[in-house]
Design a protein around this motif. Structure first.
Motif, mmCIF file in Angstrom:
data_model
loop_
_atom_site.group_PDB
_atom_site.id
_atom_site.type_symbol
_atom_site.label_atom_id
_atom_site.label_comp_id
_atom_site.label_asym_id
_atom_site.label_seq_id
_atom_site.Cartn_x
_atom_site.Cartn_y
_atom_site.Cartn_z
ATOM 1 N N UNK A 1 20.341 22.166 -75.270
ATOM 2 C CA UNK A 1 20.074 21.944 -73.840
ATOM 3 C C UNK A 1 20.582 20.566 -73.414
ATOM 4 N N UNK A 2 20.323 19.544 -74.227
ATOM 5 C CA UNK A 2 20.794 18.186 -73.909
ATOM 6 C C UNK A 2 22.314 18.140 -73.892
ATOM 7 N N UNK A 3 22.956 18.818 -74.847
ATOM 8 C CA UNK A 3 24.420 18.826 -74.890
ATOM 9 C C UNK A 3 25.006 19.520 -73.662
ATOM 10 N N UNK A 4 24.397 20.615 -73.239
ATOM 11 C CA UNK A 4 24.864 21.323 -72.049
ATOM 12 C C UNK A 4 24.683 20.464 -70.800
ATOM 13 N N UNK A 5 23.534 19.816 -70.692
ATOM 14 C CA UNK A 5 23.286 18.938 -69.545
ATOM 15 C C UNK A 5 24.251 17.757 -69.546
ATOM 16 N N UNK A 6 24.555 17.220 -70.711
ATOM 17 C CA UNK A 6 25.483 16.095 -70.814
ATOM 18 C C UNK A 6 26.883 16.505 -70.361
ATOM 19 N N UNK A 7 27.323 17.664 -70.786
ATOM 20 C CA UNK A 7 28.637 18.158 -70.353
ATOM 21 C C UNK A 7 28.659 18.370 -68.847
ATOM 22 N N UNK A 8 27.593 18.957 -68.301
ATOM 23 C CA UNK A 8 27.543 19.208 -66.861
ATOM 24 C C UNK A 8 27.557 17.903 -66.068
ATOM 25 N N UNK A 9 26.796 16.915 -66.501
ATOM 26 C CA UNK A 9 26.748 15.624 -65.793
ATOM 27 C C UNK A 9 28.103 14.924 -65.868
#
Length: 124
Positions: free
Chosen positions: A12-20
């Motif tokens: 989840x953190x990796x996905x959010x980091x990519x999105x940001x």
């Protein structure tokens, strides 16, 4: 159980980091689609917010990576050491038998795998 939970949080953190990161502009503007010049969602406020969020998510990502690696090494460590093969050694390897030495060239060629024609002549 803990490993699976941390792995899901890590994803989840990796996905959010990519999105940001993908939302930010490469010039550092970050969401400069307009709005009032002051406040949180101004060009400068959005850039600060996205930069701060990226730094926080990156820190969490690194910490979770280290925690997952440490947890994986502890969970996968062998609890006992197999000592059933200690002291057993292999016997000496047997060498192939030497080819017989002969004065006859036809017999020597046949022993080394060189073929002899059916009429008795050696191949050229």
């Amino acid at each position: 159980m803990l490993f699976t939970f941390l792995l899901v949080v890590h994803i989840i953190v990796a996905t959010a980091l990519v999105a940001i990161i993908l939302v930010q502009r490469s010039e550092g503007g970050g969401l400069t689609s307009g709005g009032s010049p002051g406040g949180l969602m101004s060009a400068r406020g959005a850039a600060d917010f996205l930069t701060r969020t990226t730094a926080i998510l990156a820190g969490i990502f690194v910490l979770l990576s280290i925690a997952l690696a440490a947890l994986a090494s502890v969970e996968r460590a062998p609890s006992t050491i197999d000592t059933s093969l200690v002291g057993k050694t292999a016997g000496p390897a047997s060498a192939p038998a030497p080819a017989p030495v002969s004065d006859d060239p036809l017999a020597a060629a046949a022993a080394q795998g060189g073929g002899v024609a059916s009429n008795g002549a050696t191949p050229q």
